[in-house]
Design an enzyme around this catalytic site. Structure first.
Site, short mmCIF file in Angstrom:
data_model
loop_
_atom_site.label_atom_id
_atom_site.label_comp_id
_atom_site.label_asym_id
_atom_site.label_seq_id
_atom_site.Cartn_x
_atom_site.Cartn_y
_atom_site.Cartn_z
N CYS A 53 -16.58 64.21 -16.19
CA CYS A 53 -17.31 62.93 -16.20
C CYS A 53 -17.20 62.26 -17.57
CB CYS A 53 -18.78 63.17 -15.85
SG CYS A 53 -19.01 63.82 -14.17
C1 BEZ Z 1 -17.52 67.66 -14.77
O1 BEZ Z 1 -17.62 66.46 -15.05
O2 BEZ Z 1 -16.72 68.40 -15.36
C2 BEZ Z 1 -18.42 68.25 -13.72
C3 BEZ Z 1 -18.95 67.41 -12.76
C4 BEZ Z 1 -19.77 67.95 -11.80
C5 BEZ Z 1 -20.06 69.29 -11.79
C6 BEZ Z 1 -19.51 70.10 -12.76
C7 BEZ Z 1 -18.68 69.58 -13.73
#
Ligand code: BEZ
Length: 236
Positions: A53
């Site tokens: 994200c």
């Molecule tokens: C991430 O952005 O890496 C992520 C998103 C949702 C759950 C776990 C990790």
């Protein structure tokens, strides 16, 4: 035959985007007031400081001028409060060498995420080590009438593609302006498909360069000028 719209609260393409009021990294926001007459790309995250994200928000911030050119406002959502969002934004700016200025909705109680049906299938395995559902990773494109025009849901493992979101905006805006649809992998400047509702006689007037590949598949170039979204080549 008219098919009644589903009335179970589920959002689909063509549904009205629900309004809400929420705190955000830019202060309190009423969604409809904030959106005004603009197009909106609303995209969501389950938690601040998550790695995938973080890269996505940086990429949206870097591409914001291209969305602005198309009359599109960006708004993120993450299931944390504003203090955490603001600290995360500092990291995002540092890591992506950008200046993120669009709001990130503060949704620690997941109220907006529920309202927009952003939370993925829940079962015993879809939880983090604190028992929290992980996956709030949607993208909505909403038009100026507040109609939902695109819904995408991404798994936590896979970063979104900002160029694809921009491409869909270009396709939707082109289709709203001209009686055309856009083929597989289309990008602005490439030939488009004459809408099935346009007869060949009409097409001859509207699209003098149209060509019939099959009776149901007719392509045409679009005449472009500077005010046409198709004339812009995105800097990705
Ligand atoms: C991430 O952005 O890496 C992520 C998103 C949702 C759950 C776990 C990790």
């Amino acid at each position: 035959m008219s098919i009644p719209a589903p009335n179970n609260g589920t959002l689909r393409l063509g549904s009205k985007a629900p309004d809400f009021t929420s705190d955000s990294s830019n202060g309190p926001i009423n969604f409809y007031e904030w959106a005004g007459d603009s197009w909106v790309v609303l995209f969501s995250h389950p938690d601040d400081f998550t790695p995938v994200c973080t890269t996505e928000l940086g990429a949206f911030a870097r591409l914001q001028p291209e969305f602005t050119k198309r009359g599109v406002k960006l708004i993120g959502l993450s299931a944390n409060g504003t203090e955490s969002h603001n600290a995360w934004i500092r990291d995002i700016n540092e890591l992506s060498n950008t200046n993120l200025t669009f709001p990130i909705i503060a949704d620690p109680e997941r109220k907006v995420a529920q309202l927009y049906d952003m939370i993925d299938f829940q079962d015993a395995t879809n939880l983090d080590d604190k028992g929290v559902q992980l996956t709030i990773r949607s993208v909505f494109i909403i038009d100026p009438k507040k109609t939902i025009r695109l819904i995408l849901s991404y798994p936590a493992s896979t970063g979104r593609n900002t160029a694809e979101v921009l491409r869909v905006v270009d396709s939707l805006q082109t289709g709203d302006k001209h009686r055309v649809t856009t083929p597989i992998n289309w990008t602005p400047g490439e030939d488009v498909i004459v809408h099935p509702s346009v007869s060949n006689d009409e097409a001859q007037t509207i699209f003098p360069k149209f060509r019939i590949v099959k009776p149901y598949l007719r392509f045409t170039p679009l005449d472009l000028n500077d005010s046409d979204p198709n004339s812009r080549s995105p800097k990705l």
